[in-house]
Design an enzyme around this catalytic site. Structure first.
Site, PDB file in Angstrom:
ATOM      1  N   ASN A   7       1.117   6.051   3.975  1.00 39.98           N
ATOM      2  CA  ASN A   7       0.865   4.620   4.158  1.00 39.98           C
ATOM      3  C   ASN A   7       0.109   4.091   2.935  1.00 39.98           C
ATOM      4  O   ASN A   7      -0.979   4.587   2.617  1.00 39.98           O
ATOM      5  CB  ASN A   7       0.049   4.432   5.446  1.00 39.98           C
ATOM      6  N   HIS A  10      -3.529   0.518   1.595  1.00 38.74           N
ATOM      7  CA  HIS A  10      -4.838   0.399   0.928  1.00 38.74           C
ATOM      8  C   HIS A  10      -4.717   0.185  -0.581  1.00 38.74           C
ATOM      9  O   HIS A  10      -5.654  -0.305  -1.207  1.00 38.74           O
ATOM     10  CB  HIS A  10      -5.730   1.592   1.258  1.00 38.74           C
ATOM     11  N   ARG A  18      -8.559  -9.154  -5.412  1.00 42.16           N
ATOM     12  CA  ARG A  18      -8.576 -10.114  -6.523  1.00 42.16           C
ATOM     13  C   ARG A  18      -7.352 -11.019  -6.540  1.00 42.16           C
ATOM     14  O   ARG A  18      -7.178 -11.795  -7.471  1.00 42.16           O
ATOM     15  CB  ARG A  18      -8.659  -9.357  -7.858  1.00 42.16           C
ATOM     16  N   HIS A  43       2.426  -1.755   6.432  1.00 40.87           N
ATOM     17  CA  HIS A  43       2.233  -2.647   7.576  1.00 40.87           C
ATOM     18  C   HIS A  43       2.198  -4.083   7.048  1.00 40.87           C
ATOM     19  O   HIS A  43       1.272  -4.461   6.334  1.00 40.87           O
ATOM     20  CB  HIS A  43       0.906  -2.291   8.261  1.00 40.87           C
ATOM     21  N   ARG A  45       1.347  -7.425   7.839  1.00 36.89           N
ATOM     22  CA  ARG A  45       0.584  -8.109   8.894  1.00 36.89           C
ATOM     23  C   ARG A  45       0.844  -9.601   8.853  1.00 36.89           C
ATOM     24  O   ARG A  45       1.152 -10.165   7.798  1.00 36.89           O
ATOM     25  CB  ARG A  45      -0.915  -7.840   8.717  1.00 36.89           C
ATOM     26  N   ARG A  49      -2.875  -9.662   4.820  1.00 34.80           N
ATOM     27  CA  ARG A  49      -4.132  -9.299   4.158  1.00 34.80           C
ATOM     28  C   ARG A  49      -3.951  -8.231   3.086  1.00 34.80           C
ATOM     29  O   ARG A  49      -4.767  -8.104   2.203  1.00 34.80           O
ATOM     30  CB  ARG A  49      -5.176  -8.844   5.178  1.00 34.80           C
ATOM     31  N   HIS A  50      -2.896  -7.420   3.201  1.00 34.70           N
ATOM     32  CA  HIS A  50      -2.681  -6.423   2.133  1.00 34.70           C
ATOM     33  C   HIS A  50      -1.221  -6.444   1.643  1.00 34.70           C
ATOM     34  O   HIS A  50      -0.934  -6.964   0.586  1.00 34.70           O
ATOM     35  CB  HIS A  50      -3.176  -5.020   2.503  1.00 34.70           C
ATOM     36  N   GLU A  70       5.775  -1.032   9.505  1.00 35.82           N
ATOM     37  CA  GLU A  70       4.938  -1.269  10.689  1.00 35.82           C
ATOM     38  C   GLU A  70       4.801  -2.762  10.863  1.00 35.82           C
ATOM     39  O   GLU A  70       4.538  -3.475   9.888  1.00 35.82           O
ATOM     40  CB  GLU A  70       3.529  -0.716  10.457  1.00 35.82           C
ATOM     41  N   THR A 100      -8.571  -2.470  11.382  1.00 35.74           N
ATOM     42  CA  THR A 100      -7.311  -1.729  11.330  1.00 35.74           C
ATOM     43  C   THR A 100      -6.738  -1.727  12.747  1.00 35.74           C
ATOM     44  O   THR A 100      -7.405  -2.183  13.678  1.00 35.74           O
ATOM     45  CB  THR A 100      -7.524  -0.298  10.793  1.00 35.74           C
ATOM     46  N   THR A 101      -5.514  -1.220  12.913  1.00 32.44           N
ATOM     47  CA  THR A 101      -4.904  -1.206  14.249  1.00 32.44           C
ATOM     48  C   THR A 101      -5.813  -0.437  15.201  1.00 32.44           C
ATOM     49  O   THR A 101      -6.149   0.712  14.943  1.00 32.44           O
ATOM     50  CB  THR A 101      -3.513  -0.530  14.183  1.00 32.44           C
ATOM     51  N   GLU A 151       4.983   7.022  18.040  1.00 31.06           N
ATOM     52  CA  GLU A 151       3.939   7.534  17.150  1.00 31.06           C
ATOM     53  C   GLU A 151       2.673   7.605  17.978  1.00 31.06           C
ATOM     54  O   GLU A 151       2.170   6.574  18.452  1.00 31.06           O
ATOM     55  CB  GLU A 151       3.740   6.611  15.940  1.00 31.06           C
ATOM     56  N   HIS A 190      -3.104   7.956  12.384  1.00 31.15           N
ATOM     57  CA  HIS A 190      -4.327   7.145  12.423  1.00 31.15           C
ATOM     58  C   HIS A 190      -5.555   8.049  12.352  1.00 31.15           C
ATOM     59  O   HIS A 190      -5.744   8.900  13.213  1.00 31.15           O
ATOM     60  CB  HIS A 190      -4.421   6.241  13.656  1.00 31.15           C
ATOM     61  N   GLY A 191      -6.312   7.864  11.296  1.00 26.56           N
ATOM     62  CA  GLY A 191      -7.577   8.600  11.144  1.00 26.56           C
ATOM     63  C   GLY A 191      -7.410  10.051  10.719  1.00 26.56           C
ATOM     64  O   GLY A 191      -8.384  10.805  10.689  1.00 26.56           O
TER      65      GLY A 191
HETATM   66  N1  PXP Z   1      -0.120   4.733  11.934  1.00 25.80           N
HETATM   67  C1  PXP Z   1      -0.327   3.444  12.280  1.00 25.80           C
HETATM   68  C2  PXP Z   1       0.531   2.860  13.343  1.00 25.80           C
HETATM   69  C3  PXP Z   1      -1.304   2.664  11.637  1.00 25.80           C
HETATM   70  O1  PXP Z   1      -1.480   1.380  11.997  1.00 25.80           O
HETATM   71  C4  PXP Z   1      -2.066   3.250  10.598  1.00 25.80           C
HETATM   72  C5  PXP Z   1      -3.080   2.429   9.874  1.00 25.80           C
HETATM   73  O2  PXP Z   1      -2.470   1.453   9.123  1.00 25.80           O
HETATM   74  C6  PXP Z   1      -1.798   4.586  10.259  1.00 25.80           C
HETATM   75  C7  PXP Z   1      -0.843   5.316  10.950  1.00 25.80           C
HETATM   76  C8  PXP Z   1      -2.535   5.268   9.156  1.00 25.80           C
HETATM   77  O3  PXP Z   1      -3.884   5.389   9.508  1.00 25.80           O
HETATM   78  P1  PXP Z   1      -4.926   5.899   8.426  1.00 25.80           P
HETATM   79  O4  PXP Z   1      -4.960   4.842   7.345  1.00 25.80           O
HETATM   80  O5  PXP Z   1      -6.198   5.988   9.196  1.00 25.80           O
HETATM   81  O6  PXP Z   1      -4.436   7.216   7.909  1.00 25.80           O
END
Ligand code: PXP
Length: 238
Positions: A7, A10, A18, A43, A45, A49-50, A70, A100-101, A151, A190-191
């Site tokens: 993903n 970031h 900026r 993602h 959104r 935002r990104h 996403e 974040t989600t 997921e 996620h995480g």
């Molecule tokens: N899966 C989903 C559905 C998410 O929304 C995110 C965060 O954007 C991730 C995975 C990735 O999470 P992380 O950035 O914490 O690795």
């Protein structure tokens, strides 16, 4: 073997800090692929935002792996995905104020709307995944609604420690088996980071892990190609 979806939201976060042209997530997707990414996840959104619209269309034209978009289940996103035709769409809940989600999609509560939404996407040959908490009723409703994939949300697992983390891991394992039994392909994310990923990657039939923050954070020190390579090696060394 479990695969790695990277993903790159970031990267776009730094650019949007900026509102300029660098760093460009499209260029970094190339480095993620060099490091062994099996798919690229972004993602888009509602508040942009990104990731921006131009990013998703350029990624579709330039990546050599697969594009996982996403998005929230809104009319605007449906229109974009029908034009973009990503390989996958992962439906996520979205709140403007969240960092974040936060939680998984409530498939049960939104069953009727989601059924129609998923059908339209599948008619465009897009595979559709639901980002859900590891709970049996959400899994069963995901099948009912017609999702191809789920997921599993690993955010709670990532936040917990000790026995509580072990219990959450068991829930994720049982959820994976239940989903497989009823014919759903299982991803997770996620995480996840370099410390906690192995236990999730070693679950039987875990298809793909979607990882963003920890890989991009490490990339600041070692570069994205290398941070992806290191994560991929942890995932595939089971
Ligand atoms: N899966 C989903 C559905 C998410 O929304 C995110 C965060 O954007 C991730 C995975 C990735 O999470 P992380 O950035 O914490 O690795």
């Amino acid at each position: 073997m479990t695969t790695l979806g990277v993903n790159i939201d970031h990267i776009a976060n730094v650019r949007q800090a900026r509102k300029t042209v660098e760093p460009d997530p499209v260029q970094f997707a190339f480095l993620a692929e060099l490091g062994g990414a099996d798919s690229i996840t972004v993602h888009l959104r509602e508040d942009r935002r990104h990731i921006q619209d131009r990013d998703v269309f350029l990624l579709k034209d330039t990546i050599k792996t697969q594009l996982n978009l996403e998005m929230a289940a809104t009319d605007e996103m449906l229109g974009i995905s029908k034009k973009l035709l990503p390989d996958y769409v992962t439906l996520v809940p979205e709140k403007r104020e969240e960092v974040t989600t936060e939680g998984g999609l409530d498939v049960k509560k939104n069953e009727k709307n989601l059924k129609n939404f998923v059908k339209i996407l599948k008619n465009s040959n897009i595979k559709v995944s639901a980002f859900i908490d590891p709970e049996s009723n959400q899994i069963n409703y995901s099948k009912e609604v017609g999702f191809d994939f789920i997921e599993l949300h690993t955010g709670r697992y990532a936040d917990l420690k000790g026995d509580a983390q072990y219990e959450e891991l068991q829930k994720i394992i049982e959820s994976t088996y239940l989903a497989n039994d009823i014919g759903l392909v299982v991803n997770a994310g996620h995480g996840l980071n370099y410390q906690n990923v192995k236990k999730i990657a070693s679950i039987n039939n875990m298809n793909e892990l979607n990882i963003g923050h920890s890989i991009v954070a490490r990339a600041l020190a070692v570069g994205l190609e290398k941070s992806v390579r290191q994560m991929k090696s942890l995932i595939t060394s089971n």
